[in-house]
Design a protein around this motif. Structure first.
Motif, PDB file in Angstrom:
ATOM      1  N   ASP A 127       0.816  -1.212   0.000  1.00 19.08           N
ATOM      2  CA  ASP A 127       0.000   0.000   0.000  1.00 19.08           C
ATOM      3  C   ASP A 127       0.848   1.260   0.000  1.00 19.08           C
ATOM      4  N   ALA A 128       1.913   1.265   0.785  1.00 21.25           N
ATOM      5  CA  ALA A 128       2.764   2.453   0.878  1.00 21.25           C
ATOM      6  C   ALA A 128       3.412   2.768  -0.472  1.00 21.25           C
ATOM      7  N   GLU A 129       3.864   1.753  -1.174  1.00 30.29           N
ATOM      8  CA  GLU A 129       4.490   1.959  -2.478  1.00 30.29           C
ATOM      9  C   GLU A 129       3.485   2.478  -3.497  1.00 30.29           C
ATOM     10  N   ARG A 130       2.286   1.877  -3.503  1.00 27.39           N
ATOM     11  CA  ARG A 130       1.248   2.339  -4.428  1.00 27.39           C
ATOM     12  C   ARG A 130       0.875   3.788  -4.162  1.00 27.39           C
ATOM     13  N   GLN A 131       0.697   4.119  -2.887  1.00 27.02           N
ATOM     14  CA  GLN A 131       0.307   5.487  -2.535  1.00 27.02           C
ATOM     15  C   GLN A 131       1.388   6.488  -2.911  1.00 27.02           C
ATOM     16  N   ALA A 132       2.637   6.108  -2.740  1.00 28.03           N
ATOM     17  CA  ALA A 132       3.736   7.006  -3.092  1.00 28.03           C
ATOM     18  C   ALA A 132       3.764   7.272  -4.602  1.00 28.03           C
ATOM     19  N   ILE A 133       3.572   6.220  -5.395  1.00 28.20           N
ATOM     20  CA  ILE A 133       3.548   6.388  -6.849  1.00 28.20           C
ATOM     21  C   ILE A 133       2.341   7.225  -7.266  1.00 28.20           C
ATOM     22  N   GLU A 134       1.188   6.940  -6.693  1.00 28.18           N
ATOM     23  CA  GLU A 134      -0.024   7.697  -7.032  1.00 28.18           C
ATOM     24  C   GLU A 134       0.113   9.164  -6.653  1.00 28.18           C
ATOM     25  N   GLY A 135       0.786   9.456  -5.532  1.00 31.69           N
ATOM     26  CA  GLY A 135       1.010  10.839  -5.137  1.00 31.69           C
ATOM     27  C   GLY A 135       1.926  11.559  -6.112  1.00 31.69           C
ATOM     28  N   PHE A 136       2.972  10.881  -6.542  1.00 35.44           N
ATOM     29  CA  PHE A 136       3.919  11.425  -7.512  1.00 35.44           C
ATOM     30  C   PHE A 136       3.192  11.767  -8.825  1.00 35.44           C
TER      31      PHE A 136
END
Length: 334
Positions: free
Chosen positions: A272-281
């Motif tokens: 989840d943390a990786e997905r959220q970081a990419i989506e934020g970028f």
């Protein structure tokens, strides 16, 4: 900022990605093809970004590449998005871009960033004994303005070429600092929302609120960076976007590399943390088929009031990248 805005102009920012299994020479050849392609699509400008010591980006010698691209195109504006000014003495930048302006009159843009854009070791290699910080940025921008303006009587330091070329200066940023400086100096402003969208709306509003007309610009002008991965279907676009997702994850984890091949279901295998970081970028990205891309790009244009959208489209397959840009152009203009 919710009012409906006129259709924005379209431009492109190219990082000149080196692909897995590919070479720097191939990346540079693709940059020429891409510039010619977006010129044929009616894009306003094609910009290149200065990065150093990054194996996946071939645009480090930005001014040299700008000249190469301008020589291979007819009328599209070609420029920097941007030159990282702390890495350079203003006189050197003025002479380089003055030379380009004399070679290609009315076609060269000078976009300036205030971050070094690289790591400490590379920064020291670029500057040697020069001591320069981001705080020096406003002074250096104004020095560049003087060097590119008409030489005044008695002026001791004259950029040759450079003086009298009036190369348009743009300020680039991903925070509020450059928005305020661009407003104060009456310069056009480009926000780097293609990789740092968090402060987009606040920065654009601040720029417009504080803008002071100048000899360079009568009213505010805003470019908004816009990642785009367009394909005939949402599913194919999502698959192609996995190259960008991998690249972004590499940036966020300090593991930069070549632009990777797409991977089916890449996001599904992340936590989840990786997905959220990419989506934020990629919060303002338009990824999908023609309808979704049209909706997302119009939403971005309307919500920011952007005068221009500067597209970034990192797709592994060169032909599908050109197709993506064509689909995006049709989506905005239809």
């Amino acid at each position: 900022m919710t009012e409906t805005h006129k259709r924005p102009a379209l431009s492109m920012l190219d990082l000149v990605a080196v692909r897995e299994g590919g070479t720097v020479a191939q990346a540079l050849q693709l940059a020429v093809r891409t510039a010619q392609h977006v010129e044929s699509l009616g894009f306003t400008r094609y910009w290149l970004a200065e990065h150093h010591n990054m194996p996946g980006i071939a645009s480090s010698s930005t001014a040299v590449l700008i000249g190469h691209i301008a020589g291979a195109t007819q009328h599209i504006r070609v420029g920097s998005g941007g030159i990282m000014l702390p890495n350079h003495a203003p006189l050197v930048v003025a002479e380089a871009f003055g030379t380009l302006a004399e070679l290609y009159p009315g076609r060269i843009d000078l976009g300036l960033g205030r971050a070094p854009g690289t790591d400490g070791m590379t920064m020291r290699a670029l500057r040697r004994d020069r001591v320069e910080s981001e705080e020096d940025f406003p002074r250096d921008v104004m020095e560049l303005q003087r060097l590119l303006a008409d030489a005044e009587p008695g002026q001791k330091l004259i950029a040759t070429p450079g003086a009298g070329t009036h190369v348009p200066i743009w300020l680039l940023g991903s925070s509020l600092f450059s928005a305020q400086l661009a407003a104060h100096l009456g310069l056009p402003y480009a926000f780097a929302s293609h990789f740092a969208p968090r402060m987009l709306y606040q920065a654009v509003q601040l720029y417009r609120d504080l803008f002071k007309p100048s000899a360079a610009l009568a009213k505010p002008y805003v470019i908004v960076g816009a990642p785009v991965i367009a394909a005939p279907s949402d599913a194919e676009a999502e698959y192609l976007a996995s190259s960008t997702y991998q690249r972004v994850l590499g940036i966020l984890t300090g593991q930069r590399g070549l632009l990777p091949r797409p991977v089916e279901g890449f996001m599904d295998n992340l936590n989840d943390a990786e997905r959220q970081a990419i989506e934020g970028f990629l919060a303002v990205a338009s990824i999908g088929g023609p309808e979704r891309v049209q909706q997302r790009m119009r939403q971005l244009a309307d919500s920011t009031g952007a005068d221009e959208l500067m597209l970034v489209s990192d797709i592994y397959d060169a032909e599908l990248r050109l197709r993506s840009l064509e689909i995006a152009a049709q989506a905005v203009r239809s």
